[in-house]
Every structure is written in structure tokens, then in C-alpha cells.
Design a protein around this motif. Sequence first.
Motif, PDB file in Angstrom:
ATOM      1  N   PRO A   1      52.850 -27.139  -6.896  1.00 49.27           N
ATOM      2  CA  PRO A   1      54.301 -27.127  -6.319  1.00 49.27           C
ATOM      3  C   PRO A   1      55.197 -26.566  -7.568  1.00 49.27           C
ATOM      4  CG  PRO A   1      53.888 -29.489  -6.656  1.00 49.27           C
ATOM      5  CD  PRO A   1      52.721 -28.890  -6.956  1.00 49.27           C
ATOM      6  N   VAL A   2      54.829 -25.488  -8.176  1.00 48.20           N
ATOM      7  CA  VAL A   2      55.596 -24.957  -9.163  1.00 48.20           C
ATOM      8  C   VAL A   2      56.420 -23.952  -8.735  1.00 48.20           C
ATOM      9  CG1 VAL A   2      55.422 -23.421 -11.423  1.00 48.20           C
ATOM     10  CG2 VAL A   2      53.791 -25.265 -10.785  1.00 48.20           C
ATOM     11  N   ASP A   3      57.797 -23.922  -9.141  1.00 49.21           N
ATOM     12  CA  ASP A   3      58.599 -22.893  -8.780  1.00 49.21           C
ATOM     13  C   ASP A   3      58.136 -21.250  -9.003  1.00 49.21           C
ATOM     14  OD1 ASP A   3      60.768 -20.762  -9.786  1.00 49.21           O
ATOM     15  OD2 ASP A   3      62.172 -22.156  -8.952  1.00 49.21           O
ATOM     16  N   GLU A   4      58.215 -20.694  -8.011  1.00 48.05           N
ATOM     17  CA  GLU A   4      57.629 -19.061  -8.258  1.00 48.05           C
ATOM     18  C   GLU A   4      57.910 -18.417  -9.129  1.00 48.05           C
ATOM     19  OE1 GLU A   4      54.889 -18.165  -6.273  1.00 48.05           O
ATOM     20  OE2 GLU A   4      54.853 -20.315  -5.370  1.00 48.05           O
ATOM     21  N   LYS A   5      58.993 -18.567  -9.683  1.00 51.22           N
ATOM     22  CA  LYS A   5      59.348 -17.834 -10.745  1.00 51.22           C
ATOM     23  C   LYS A   5      58.893 -18.187 -12.305  1.00 51.22           C
ATOM     24  CE  LYS A   5      63.503 -15.947 -13.314  1.00 51.22           C
ATOM     25  NZ  LYS A   5      64.878 -15.657 -13.278  1.00 51.22           N
ATOM     26  N   LEU A   6      58.301 -19.724 -12.180  1.00 52.55           N
ATOM     27  CA  LEU A   6      57.661 -20.087 -13.438  1.00 52.55           C
ATOM     28  C   LEU A   6      56.019 -19.846 -13.297  1.00 52.55           C
ATOM     29  CD1 LEU A   6      59.773 -23.471 -14.286  1.00 52.55           C
ATOM     30  CD2 LEU A   6      59.350 -21.360 -15.473  1.00 52.55           C
TER      31      LEU A   6
ATOM     32  N   PRO B   1      54.113 -17.310 -12.772  1.00 56.20           N
ATOM     33  CA  PRO B   1      53.541 -16.342 -13.776  1.00 56.20           C
ATOM     34  C   PRO B   1      53.469 -16.563 -15.279  1.00 56.20           C
ATOM     35  CG  PRO B   1      55.270 -15.449 -12.514  1.00 56.20           C
ATOM     36  CD  PRO B   1      54.898 -16.760 -12.001  1.00 56.20           C
ATOM     37  N   VAL B   2      54.614 -17.427 -15.445  1.00 60.61           N
ATOM     38  CA  VAL B   2      54.770 -17.693 -17.037  1.00 60.61           C
ATOM     39  C   VAL B   2      53.708 -18.699 -17.412  1.00 60.61           C
ATOM     40  CG1 VAL B   2      56.214 -18.928 -18.479  1.00 60.61           C
ATOM     41  CG2 VAL B   2      57.363 -17.378 -16.902  1.00 60.61           C
ATOM     42  N   LEU B   3      53.485 -19.630 -16.649  1.00 62.78           N
ATOM     43  CA  LEU B   3      52.518 -20.946 -16.704  1.00 62.78           C
ATOM     44  C   LEU B   3      50.906 -20.157 -16.703  1.00 62.78           C
ATOM     45  CD1 LEU B   3      53.728 -23.963 -15.003  1.00 62.78           C
ATOM     46  CD2 LEU B   3      53.953 -23.512 -17.219  1.00 62.78           C
ATOM     47  N   ALA B   4      50.734 -19.073 -15.658  1.00 60.26           N
ATOM     48  CA  ALA B   4      49.592 -18.583 -15.678  1.00 60.26           C
ATOM     49  C   ALA B   4      49.408 -17.705 -16.934  1.00 60.26           C
ATOM     50  CB  ALA B   4      49.453 -17.450 -14.690  1.00 60.26           C
ATOM     51  N   TYR B   5      50.382 -16.909 -17.619  1.00 57.83           N
ATOM     52  CA  TYR B   5      50.343 -16.146 -18.900  1.00 57.83           C
ATOM     53  C   TYR B   5      49.908 -17.217 -19.988  1.00 57.83           C
ATOM     54  CZ  TYR B   5      51.447 -12.912 -22.367  1.00 57.83           C
ATOM     55  OH  TYR B   5      51.502 -12.049 -23.316  1.00 57.83           O
ATOM     56  N   VAL B   6      50.724 -18.413 -20.301  1.00 54.42           N
ATOM     57  CA  VAL B   6      50.317 -19.335 -21.179  1.00 54.42           C
ATOM     58  C   VAL B   6      48.919 -20.022 -21.117  1.00 54.42           C
ATOM     59  CG1 VAL B   6      52.789 -19.664 -22.089  1.00 54.42           C
ATOM     60  CG2 VAL B   6      51.869 -21.248 -20.552  1.00 54.42           C
ATOM     61  N   GLY B   7      48.549 -20.155 -19.877  1.00 55.73           N
ATOM     62  CA  GLY B   7      47.287 -20.778 -19.766  1.00 55.73           C
ATOM     63  C   GLY B   7      46.079 -19.720 -20.081  1.00 55.73           C
TER      64      GLY B   7
ATOM     65  N   ALA C   1      53.358  -9.702 -14.619  1.00 55.23           N
ATOM     66  CA  ALA C   1      53.602 -10.469 -13.755  1.00 55.23           C
ATOM     67  C   ALA C   1      54.931 -11.233 -14.080  1.00 55.23           C
ATOM     68  CB  ALA C   1      52.239 -11.378 -13.596  1.00 55.23           C
ATOM     69  N   VAL C   2      54.920 -11.831 -15.617  1.00 57.17           N
ATOM     70  CA  VAL C   2      56.386 -12.401 -15.778  1.00 57.17           C
ATOM     71  C   VAL C   2      57.396 -11.755 -15.616  1.00 57.17           C
ATOM     72  CG1 VAL C   2      57.141 -13.353 -17.854  1.00 57.17           C
ATOM     73  CG2 VAL C   2      54.716 -13.729 -17.507  1.00 57.17           C
ATOM     74  N   PHE C   3      57.477 -10.182 -15.900  1.00 54.15           N
ATOM     75  CA  PHE C   3      58.461  -9.334 -15.584  1.00 54.15           C
ATOM     76  C   PHE C   3      58.835  -9.340 -14.058  1.00 54.15           C
ATOM     77  CE2 PHE C   3      56.843  -7.421 -19.753  1.00 54.15           C
ATOM     78  CZ  PHE C   3      57.549  -8.108 -20.650  1.00 54.15           C
ATOM     79  N   ALA C   4      57.841  -9.300 -13.567  1.00 49.80           N
ATOM     80  CA  ALA C   4      58.149  -9.057 -12.019  1.00 49.80           C
ATOM     81  C   ALA C   4      58.630 -10.324 -11.181  1.00 49.80           C
ATOM     82  CB  ALA C   4      56.826  -8.715 -11.153  1.00 49.80           C
ATOM     83  N   ALA C   5      58.478 -11.401 -12.022  1.00 51.06           N
ATOM     84  CA  ALA C   5      59.172 -12.364 -11.341  1.00 51.06           C
ATOM     85  C   ALA C   5      60.632 -12.845 -11.887  1.00 51.06           C
ATOM     86  CB  ALA C   5      58.304 -13.932 -11.895  1.00 51.06           C
TER      87      ALA C   5
END
Length: 188
Positions: A91-96, A98-104, A120-124
Motif C-alpha cells: 500500500p505505497v503511495d503511487e507517487k512513491l 517508482p522511486v522505491l522501484a528505482y532505489v530497489g 518512471a520516476v519523472f512520470a510520477a
Amino acid sequence: MSHLKSLPAETRLLHVFEAYPGPARPLLDLHEQVMRAESPFTPGERELIAAYVSGVNSCGYCHGIHTITAEAFGVPEGLLAAAVRDLGTAPVDEKLRPVLAYVGKLTRTPSRITDADAEAVFAAGWDDRALHDAIQVCALFNFMNRVVEGIGLRADDAYATTSGLRLHEIGYAGLAKLLPAESSTAHP
């Protein structure tokens, strides 16, 4: 169990910082800059990123402490455990997300980061500064996870709570104030 024979078996990171204040002071200054200075991300979101990276790395010490800190800043309880288990269904905020996906991905397979990951980060709705700041948090906690695991630090739930709440209250600059006054490089 600390691998540093000069420190007690039940050593915590603050004990290591006290024993080695020379490198600890600039490291805590860096933490304060990355985690608390002005950023598109709130301190809670940066603590969320730190805890997530630490969870991806299976660093229980950092994951536990920074989960508590993130929750003290308002991140919902249980969100980090769910994100580490499965980011896609957490249940992660949709804006966050792609950020978590990136750092993962940056944590697991850094050489495989692509333009599409950044897009994907920019699109969010995030900008270059946000991506830069997320990368800084990710890099700092990959570093810290290796320090903690290399030294062999462990923390039970009670210590994670104490340390996480202390970080929320006094920040990293406050931790630096707990170190010995002299910046000695002598080791115990």
C-alpha cells in the motif's frame, strides 16, 4: 555480535561512532544533509527510502531503526514490511512506488538502471532534484548497511524503537552532539 574486538559484543552503531569519532562526525554531517536538509522528499519519505533500501539489503539493524523513524514521521505501520515483501502489491503511495522501484533496482543491480527507470520516476511527478536526492539516500544506506553488517551489529525490537524515536526527535546532527568533544582518531 561485534566483530571489533575492542568493543563489547552488544555494540550499537552509536558505540562505534563514539569509539571512532573522526570518521563519524563527517558521516553524521552527511546524514543530516541527505536526510534532513531541504528536499522534494519529506524527512519521513527519506526515512522510508532508507528503510526500504535496508530491507532490500536484509540489514535488520538499519531496516528496523529506520522503519521506526519513518513511522514516527507518519509512514503507516506495516507499510515497509509489505513493500520489502512485494512492492507491487504494497500500500505505497503511487507517487512513491517508482522511486522505491528505482532505489530497489539500484541496490540489487546498479549496472542495470536505465533511462526507463528514471522516466518512471519523472512520470510520477518528480524532478531531477528528487531523483538525485533518492539516489543519495540509496547510496548512503547501501554504505551504512555494509558498515553495520561488516561490524556485525544487531538490534532487538526494543533498541530499534529507542534508536528510531531518538533519530526522529534529534536527527543526525543531534547524534553528532552525543559524540566525545575531541575529534580524536585514537581507537580503544
